[in-house]
Write a protein that holds these residues in place. Structure first.
Motif, PDB file in Angstrom:
ATOM      1  N   GLN A   1       0.868  -1.235   0.141  1.00 53.53           N
ATOM      2  CA  GLN A   1       0.025  -0.186   0.062  1.00 53.53           C
ATOM      3  C   GLN A   1       0.781   1.160  -0.005  1.00 53.53           C
ATOM      4  N   VAL A   2       1.847   1.334   0.985  1.00 56.03           N
ATOM      5  CA  VAL A   2       2.932   2.462   1.003  1.00 56.03           C
ATOM      6  C   VAL A   2       3.817   2.684  -0.322  1.00 56.03           C
ATOM      7  N   LEU A   3       4.078   1.469  -0.997  1.00 55.13           N
ATOM      8  CA  LEU A   3       4.906   1.562  -2.191  1.00 55.13           C
ATOM      9  C   LEU A   3       3.998   2.034  -3.510  1.00 55.13           C
ATOM     10  N   LEU A   4       2.658   1.651  -3.513  1.00 56.22           N
ATOM     11  CA  LEU A   4       1.850   2.020  -4.751  1.00 56.22           C
ATOM     12  C   LEU A   4       1.408   3.496  -4.366  1.00 56.22           C
ATOM     13  N   GLY A   5       1.240   3.985  -2.998  1.00 60.42           N
ATOM     14  CA  GLY A   5       0.796   5.332  -2.766  1.00 60.42           C
ATOM     15  C   GLY A   5       2.102   6.142  -3.133  1.00 60.42           C
ATOM     16  N   LEU A   6       3.271   5.789  -2.945  1.00 62.39           N
ATOM     17  CA  LEU A   6       4.267   6.392  -3.290  1.00 62.39           C
ATOM     18  C   LEU A   6       4.550   6.752  -5.011  1.00 62.39           C
ATOM     19  N   LEU A   7       4.382   5.669  -5.698  1.00 68.12           N
ATOM     20  CA  LEU A   7       4.551   5.524  -7.240  1.00 68.12           C
ATOM     21  C   LEU A   7       3.445   6.448  -7.587  1.00 68.12           C
ATOM     22  N   GLU A   8       2.064   6.406  -7.057  1.00 69.49           N
ATOM     23  CA  GLU A   8       0.977   7.248  -7.537  1.00 69.49           C
ATOM     24  C   GLU A   8       1.267   8.851  -7.273  1.00 69.49           C
ATOM     25  N   ALA A   9       2.031   9.135  -6.059  1.00 75.67           N
ATOM     26  CA  ALA A   9       2.396  10.460  -5.989  1.00 75.67           C
ATOM     27  C   ALA A   9       3.499  10.906  -6.918  1.00 75.67           C
ATOM     28  N   MET A  10       4.363  10.061  -7.084  1.00 73.71           N
ATOM     29  CA  MET A  10       5.618  10.401  -7.932  1.00 73.71           C
ATOM     30  C   MET A  10       5.112  10.600  -9.153  1.00 73.71           C
ATOM     31  N   ARG A  11       4.221   9.697  -9.829  1.00 70.09           N
ATOM     32  CA  ARG A  11       3.613   9.955 -11.132  1.00 70.09           C
ATOM     33  C   ARG A  11       2.921  11.292 -11.270  1.00 70.09           C
ATOM     34  N   ALA A  12       2.001  11.302 -10.100  1.00 68.11           N
ATOM     35  CA  ALA A  12       1.146  12.700 -10.374  1.00 68.11           C
ATOM     36  C   ALA A  12       2.137  13.750 -10.347  1.00 68.11           C
ATOM     37  N   ASP A  13       3.146  13.824  -9.605  1.00 61.17           N
ATOM     38  CA  ASP A  13       4.264  15.171  -9.754  1.00 61.17           C
ATOM     39  C   ASP A  13       5.070  14.991 -10.908  1.00 61.17           C
TER      40      ASP A  13
END
Length: 112
Positions: free
Chosen positions: A80-92
């Protein structure tokens, strides 16, 4: 040691961003990671830092604890943390570093 008796499990991961990533982004990333972990149920942040300047990229290291002894729960929270990080990085628009390899062939450089 009986891992079923643990009150929490420690999780550590690292990731790298490209050398050219702006300093403002480098300062922001640890806070983004902390926020993602804090929003994840049954977790506690230990640390998130830029920890190394590598040839292949700028490396961050993250440590957090999953407040459950069950290994399956630990892996669920880690994912969950890793997917959240990937989503945040891609969004930015922040890419992960892509390692490069230079091979020397008969006196000339070849990138691969």
């Amino acid at each position: 040691q009986n891992f079923r008796d643990l009150l929490a499990r420690r999780s550590l991961f690292s990731f790298s961003v490209p050398q050219g990533t702006p300093v403002e982004t480098l300062r922001k990333l640890p806070e983004q990671v902390r926020a993602i972990i804090e929003k994840t149920p049954k977790t506690r942040v230990e640390r998130a830092h830029l920890c190394a300047l590598r040839e292949s990229g700028l490396e961050f290291e993250v440590v957090f604890h999953v407040l459950d002894s069950d290994y399956g729960v630990c892996m669920d929270r880690n994912q969950q943390v890793l997917l959240g990080l990937l989503e945040a990085m891609r969004a930015d628009g922040i890419p992960l570093a892509q390692p490069t390899r230079v091979m020397i062939d008969a006196g000339r450089s070849v990138r691969g």
